[in-house]
Design a protein around this motif. Structure first.
Motif, PDB file in Angstrom:
ATOM      1  N   UNK A  32     -45.830  69.709 -77.100  1.00 33.33           N
ATOM      2  CA  UNK A  32     -44.546  69.095 -76.752  1.00 33.33           C
ATOM      3  C   UNK A  32     -43.391  70.080 -76.844  1.00 33.33           C
ATOM      4  N   UNK A  33     -43.554  71.117 -77.669  1.00 31.42           N
ATOM      5  CA  UNK A  33     -42.569  72.198 -77.777  1.00 31.42           C
ATOM      6  C   UNK A  33     -43.325  73.503 -78.035  1.00 31.42           C
ATOM      7  N   UNK A  76     -32.954  75.618 -75.260  1.00 27.28           N
ATOM      8  CA  UNK A  76     -31.524  75.534 -75.521  1.00 27.28           C
ATOM      9  C   UNK A  76     -31.206  76.145 -76.880  1.00 27.28           C
ATOM     10  N   UNK A  77     -32.227  76.160 -77.764  1.00 28.53           N
ATOM     11  CA  UNK A  77     -32.015  76.609 -79.143  1.00 28.53           C
ATOM     12  C   UNK A  77     -33.360  77.012 -79.728  1.00 28.53           C
ATOM     13  N   UNK A  78     -33.333  78.017 -80.590  1.00 24.80           N
ATOM     14  CA  UNK A  78     -34.523  78.377 -81.363  1.00 24.80           C
ATOM     15  C   UNK A  78     -34.349  77.881 -82.786  1.00 24.80           C
ATOM     16  N   UNK A  79     -35.377  77.282 -83.336  1.00 25.00           N
ATOM     17  CA  UNK A  79     -35.400  76.926 -84.756  1.00 25.00           C
ATOM     18  C   UNK A  79     -36.309  77.927 -85.438  1.00 25.00           C
ATOM     19  N   UNK A  80     -35.774  78.665 -86.401  1.00 20.17           N
ATOM     20  CA  UNK A  80     -36.541  79.646 -87.176  1.00 20.17           C
ATOM     21  C   UNK A  80     -36.406  79.247 -88.634  1.00 20.17           C
ATOM     22  N   UNK A  81     -37.555  78.978 -89.275  1.00 18.76           N
ATOM     23  CA  UNK A  81     -37.483  78.465 -90.643  1.00 18.76           C
ATOM     24  C   UNK A  81     -38.714  78.863 -91.452  1.00 18.76           C
ATOM     25  N   UNK A  94     -41.259  79.331 -85.665  1.00 13.82           N
ATOM     26  CA  UNK A  94     -40.336  79.696 -84.591  1.00 13.82           C
ATOM     27  C   UNK A  94     -40.606  78.715 -83.462  1.00 13.82           C
ATOM     28  N   UNK A  95     -39.623  77.846 -83.224  1.00 20.26           N
ATOM     29  CA  UNK A  95     -39.812  76.728 -82.304  1.00 20.26           C
ATOM     30  C   UNK A  95     -38.729  76.775 -81.229  1.00 20.26           C
ATOM     31  N   UNK A  96     -39.155  76.747 -79.979  1.00 21.45           N
ATOM     32  CA  UNK A  96     -38.210  76.655 -78.864  1.00 21.45           C
ATOM     33  C   UNK A  96     -37.853  75.201 -78.629  1.00 21.45           C
ATOM     34  N   UNK A  97     -36.565  74.903 -78.656  1.00 21.63           N
ATOM     35  CA  UNK A  97     -36.104  73.511 -78.510  1.00 21.63           C
ATOM     36  C   UNK A  97     -35.266  73.355 -77.247  1.00 21.63           C
ATOM     37  N   UNK A  98     -35.334  72.158 -76.689  1.00 24.43           N
ATOM     38  CA  UNK A  98     -34.441  71.786 -75.592  1.00 24.43           C
ATOM     39  C   UNK A  98     -33.780  70.458 -75.930  1.00 24.43           C
ATOM     40  N   UNK A  99     -32.649  70.214 -75.312  1.00 25.81           N
ATOM     41  CA  UNK A  99     -31.935  68.967 -75.560  1.00 25.81           C
ATOM     42  C   UNK A  99     -32.698  67.759 -75.036  1.00 25.81           C
TER      43      UNK A  99
END
Length: 143
Positions: A32-33, A76-81, A94-99
């Motif tokens: 899904x992502x 739209x945004x990367x989540x790095x955690x 490291x997750x690629x996110x979209x709105x």
């Protein structure tokens, strides 16, 4: 030298795609992502516990993978955690996110929604990583 062993929860939830210089590169089995995980092959459980050289290499691998995700996927945004509340082994999401993704703007972990990858999709992602990341070595060779 310690024998590195991947946490069973990561092993269960992810595909181990291969290795970079200091990390194993995993793909979360949720299409899904675009959700990758770097797992440094170290005993430390926190980034600050790593020596400066390993910290710099980890950061370089985070940067390389982040650039790969933004080039290969719509984001739209990367989540790095590096949270590690459930899996104590040091690992970086490291997750690629979209709105428009399935849980925007909330976090992706802990949700029940899932779409598993096909073997063909995993093969294609691995080949793209091999073609674009000079420090990546695939676990399997695909023809």
């Amino acid at each position: 030298m310690m024998e590195f062993k991947l946490d069973p929860r990561l092993n269960n939830d992810c595909f181990t795609l291969g290795k970079m210089q200091v990390c194993q590169l995993l793909l979360m089995n949720n299409a899904l992502v675009p959700w990758f995980i770097l797992v440094p092959e170290v005993e430390a459980t926190e980034i600050y516990q790593l020596n400066n050289d390993i910290q710099q290499r980890l950061l370089a691998e985070i940067n390389q993978l982040s650039e790969f995700i933004t080039q290969e996927y719509v984001t739209d945004k990367l989540n790095v955690a590096a949270i590690g509340n459930i899996v104590n082994q040091l690992h970086v999401h490291i997750v690629g996110r979209t709105k428009n993704d399935f849980c925007w703007p909330n976090v992706v972990w802990g949700t029940d929604q899932k779409k598993t990858y096909s073997d063909h999709e995993v093969k294609n992602i691995t080949q793209k990583l091999e073609n674009n990341l000079s420090t990546f070595t695939a676990l399997k060779t695909y023809t």
